[in-house]
Design a protein around this motif. Sequence first.
Motif, PDB file in Angstrom:
ATOM      1  N   THR A  48       5.722  10.733  10.776  1.00 18.11           N
ATOM      2  CA  THR A  48       6.783  10.300   9.873  1.00 18.11           C
ATOM      3  C   THR A  48       6.583  10.957   8.527  1.00 18.11           C
ATOM      4  OG1 THR A  48       6.840   8.136  10.977  1.00 18.11           O
ATOM      5  CG2 THR A  48       7.919   8.300   8.825  1.00 18.11           C
ATOM      6  N   LYS A  49       7.583  11.687   8.033  1.00 20.72           N
ATOM      7  CA  LYS A  49       7.472  12.381   6.746  1.00 20.72           C
ATOM      8  C   LYS A  49       7.657  11.381   5.603  1.00 20.72           C
ATOM      9  CE  LYS A  49       7.410  15.807   3.750  1.00 20.72           C
ATOM     10  NZ  LYS A  49       7.284  14.945   2.545  1.00 20.72           N
ATOM     11  N   VAL A  50       6.635  11.297   4.742  1.00 25.36           N
ATOM     12  CA  VAL A  50       6.702  10.416   3.575  1.00 25.36           C
ATOM     13  C   VAL A  50       6.303  11.191   2.325  1.00 25.36           C
ATOM     14  CG1 VAL A  50       6.101   8.397   4.984  1.00 25.36           C
ATOM     15  CG2 VAL A  50       4.305   9.596   3.710  1.00 25.36           C
ATOM     16  N   ASN A  51       6.609  10.635   1.179  1.00 28.48           N
ATOM     17  CA  ASN A  51       6.162  11.190  -0.089  1.00 28.48           C
ATOM     18  C   ASN A  51       5.115  10.274  -0.713  1.00 28.48           C
ATOM     19  OD1 ASN A  51       7.788  13.467  -0.082  1.00 28.48           O
ATOM     20  ND2 ASN A  51       9.458  12.471  -1.171  1.00 28.48           N
ATOM     21  N   MET A  52       4.299  10.836  -1.569  1.00 30.30           N
ATOM     22  CA  MET A  52       3.346  10.044  -2.322  1.00 30.30           C
ATOM     23  C   MET A  52       4.095   8.932  -3.069  1.00 30.30           C
ATOM     24  SD  MET A  52       1.723   9.049  -5.250  1.00 30.30           S
ATOM     25  CE  MET A  52       2.389  10.070  -6.569  1.00 30.30           C
ATOM     26  N   GLY A  53       3.549   7.728  -3.004  1.00 28.24           N
ATOM     27  CA  GLY A  53       4.168   6.600  -3.697  1.00 28.24           C
ATOM     28  C   GLY A  53       5.022   5.712  -2.825  1.00 28.24           C
ATOM     29  N   GLU A  54       5.429   6.232  -1.637  1.00 24.14           N
ATOM     30  CA  GLU A  54       6.230   5.415  -0.722  1.00 24.14           C
ATOM     31  C   GLU A  54       5.367   4.320  -0.108  1.00 24.14           C
ATOM     32  OE1 GLU A  54       8.864   6.959   2.318  1.00 24.14           O
ATOM     33  OE2 GLU A  54       8.950   8.878   1.272  1.00 24.14           O
ATOM     34  N   VAL A  55       5.965   3.171   0.112  1.00 25.42           N
ATOM     35  CA  VAL A  55       5.265   2.070   0.776  1.00 25.42           C
ATOM     36  C   VAL A  55       5.067   2.423   2.251  1.00 25.42           C
ATOM     37  CG1 VAL A  55       5.328  -0.384   1.388  1.00 25.42           C
ATOM     38  CG2 VAL A  55       6.295   0.395  -0.801  1.00 25.42           C
ATOM     39  N   ILE A  56       3.819   2.313   2.727  1.00 26.56           N
ATOM     40  CA  ILE A  56       3.542   2.612   4.140  1.00 26.56           C
ATOM     41  C   ILE A  56       2.942   1.410   4.867  1.00 26.56           C
ATOM     42  CG2 ILE A  56       3.334   5.111   3.875  1.00 26.56           C
ATOM     43  CD1 ILE A  56       0.293   4.775   3.723  1.00 26.56           C
ATOM     44  N   ALA A  57       2.523   0.384   4.120  1.00 27.65           N
ATOM     45  CA  ALA A  57       1.944  -0.817   4.717  1.00 27.65           C
ATOM     46  C   ALA A  57       2.025  -1.967   3.728  1.00 27.65           C
ATOM     47  CB  ALA A  57       0.503  -0.568   5.130  1.00 27.65           C
ATOM     48  N   LYS A  58       1.931  -3.180   4.258  1.00 30.59           N
ATOM     49  CA  LYS A  58       2.031  -4.364   3.408  1.00 30.59           C
ATOM     50  C   LYS A  58       0.927  -5.346   3.753  1.00 30.59           C
ATOM     51  CE  LYS A  58       7.061  -3.845   3.144  1.00 30.59           C
ATOM     52  NZ  LYS A  58       7.169  -2.731   4.102  1.00 30.59           N
ATOM     53  N   LYS A  59       0.536  -6.134   2.766  1.00 35.06           N
ATOM     54  CA  LYS A  59      -0.528  -7.118   2.929  1.00 35.06           C
ATOM     55  C   LYS A  59      -0.113  -8.185   3.924  1.00 35.06           C
ATOM     56  CE  LYS A  59      -3.927  -9.372  -0.030  1.00 35.06           C
ATOM     57  NZ  LYS A  59      -4.298  -9.623  -1.455  1.00 35.06           N
ATOM     58  N   ASN A  60      -1.050  -8.605   4.762  1.00 34.69           N
ATOM     59  CA  ASN A  60      -0.764  -9.659   5.744  1.00 34.69           C
ATOM     60  C   ASN A  60      -0.505 -10.997   5.047  1.00 34.69           C
ATOM     61  OD1 ASN A  60      -0.829  -8.317   8.196  1.00 34.69           O
ATOM     62  ND2 ASN A  60      -3.055  -8.432   8.345  1.00 34.69           N
TER      63      ASN A  60
ATOM     64  N   LEU B 155       0.869  -1.181   0.000  1.00 32.78           N
ATOM     65  CA  LEU B 155       0.000   0.000   0.000  1.00 32.78           C
ATOM     66  C   LEU B 155       0.898   1.220   0.000  1.00 32.78           C
ATOM     67  CD1 LEU B 155      -3.158   0.826   0.500  1.00 32.78           C
ATOM     68  CD2 LEU B 155      -2.272   1.537   2.730  1.00 32.78           C
ATOM     69  N   ILE B 156       0.655   2.156  -0.918  1.00 33.15           N
ATOM     70  CA  ILE B 156       1.483   3.356  -0.991  1.00 33.15           C
ATOM     71  C   ILE B 156       0.773   4.553  -0.363  1.00 33.15           C
ATOM     72  CG2 ILE B 156       2.708   2.568  -3.058  1.00 33.15           C
ATOM     73  CD1 ILE B 156       0.932   4.597  -4.665  1.00 33.15           C
ATOM     74  N   SER B 157       1.567   5.516   0.048  1.00 33.26           N
ATOM     75  CA  SER B 157       0.994   6.754   0.584  1.00 33.26           C
ATOM     76  C   SER B 157       0.254   7.484  -0.537  1.00 33.26           C
ATOM     77  CB  SER B 157       2.080   7.661   1.152  1.00 33.26           C
ATOM     78  OG  SER B 157       1.522   8.893   1.578  1.00 33.26           O
ATOM     79  N   PRO B 158      -0.960   7.965  -0.275  1.00 33.52           N
ATOM     80  CA  PRO B 158      -1.716   8.680  -1.299  1.00 33.52           C
ATOM     81  C   PRO B 158      -1.269  10.123  -1.499  1.00 33.52           C
ATOM     82  CG  PRO B 158      -2.967   8.627   0.718  1.00 33.52           C
ATOM     83  CD  PRO B 158      -1.725   7.803   0.964  1.00 33.52           C
ATOM     84  N   ALA B 159      -0.388  10.605  -0.614  1.00 32.90           N
ATOM     85  CA  ALA B 159      -0.005  12.017  -0.677  1.00 32.90           C
ATOM     86  C   ALA B 159       1.335  12.236   0.009  1.00 32.90           C
ATOM     87  CB  ALA B 159      -1.069  12.886   0.004  1.00 32.90           C
ATOM     88  N   ASP B 160       1.952  13.379  -0.283  1.00 29.74           N
ATOM     89  CA  ASP B 160       3.093  13.842   0.506  1.00 29.74           C
ATOM     90  C   ASP B 160       2.555  14.305   1.861  1.00 29.74           C
ATOM     91  OD1 ASP B 160       4.488  13.538  -1.863  1.00 29.74           O
ATOM     92  OD2 ASP B 160       5.427  15.515  -1.794  1.00 29.74           O
ATOM     93  N   GLY B 161       3.268  14.027   2.916  1.00 28.89           N
ATOM     94  CA  GLY B 161       2.804  14.530   4.197  1.00 28.89           C
ATOM     95  C   GLY B 161       3.464  13.851   5.370  1.00 28.89           C
ATOM     96  N   ARG B 162       2.904  14.118   6.541  1.00 32.51           N
ATOM     97  CA  ARG B 162       3.413  13.587   7.793  1.00 32.51           C
ATOM     98  C   ARG B 162       2.386  12.598   8.322  1.00 32.51           C
ATOM     99  NH1 ARG B 162       5.079  17.738   5.778  1.00 32.51           N
ATOM    100  NH2 ARG B 162       7.002  18.834   6.323  1.00 32.51           N
TER     101      ARG B 162
END
Length: 297
Positions: free
Chosen positions: A285-297, A110-117
């Motif tokens: 945590t500062k991330v950018n759009m497109g970065e992986v933030i979670a993974k499927k169980n 799952l990727i971040s939908p946006a730049d942000g914290r």
Amino acid sequence: MDIYYIERKSGKKQKEIVAGNKFLEWIYDTKPGNTLLEIFVKKKLFSSIYGKFQELSFSRKKIKDFVGNLSIDMTEAERECIDEYHNFNDFFARKLKKEARPMSFDEEHLISPADGRVLAYENLDKDKLIQVKGSFYTLEEFFQDKNLANEYDKGICIVVRLCPADYHRFHFPDNGIPRTTRRINGRYYSVNPIALRKIMGIYCQNKREITLFESDSFGKIILAEVGATCVGSIIQTYKTGESVGKGDEKGYFKFGGSTVILFLKKGQLKVDKDILLNTKLGLETKVNMGEVIAKKN
């Protein structure tokens, strides 16, 4: 009040540059400011008027200082030269080059939908979601739908807070089909931590738009965009019922800091450990759009 977050790439604690910091502190920390907040600033009229000014050509004059003061990297933008923007909102909702936001296309990511914290919570209590430490709201208040609240009880909540310096377009976190967006009218409080600590249930009081997204990899996800002070509009650019790809644009915010919130059902995925750990420590945590933030169980 200083605000700190973790820069994910380096793992270092960073101090946030807050646009309009003195105004925010005056509005939320003083009696005269509180009075003005409740009478005018939190209402649609204030943000609408402010938003209209950002559409006028003379607002272009603000761009240079804004870029410099907030250290915005214009080499990421499709239009790198600030003279190419017609007004401030045109700049604020700027598009980026595709290569500026690489993303994982692994179906288990799952990727971040946006730049942000980012703050993230697992095993939600639908009656006690954390806004900030010591401040809570309920899923039913947020959704204004008891059945939907029950459906996402014990699930996962991922909050992505966008600052004025961030890229302000938001995207789909997976392949799938977006359904109709439901708009809930509300106030226009700031979503900065200064305000989140002072005003109870901001996410439930502010204007927001809620979309049911049928994700190919993670089931039904709720994608919600929350408005804030000076956010002229939340613009949705997707087409209801049409298949989208991971990373495709969903919409954008006009001027102002804003928030995107994801709700997922129990067992759909596991949020990355660093984000969960930082959240427990009270740090975004500062991330950018497109970065992986979670993974499927």
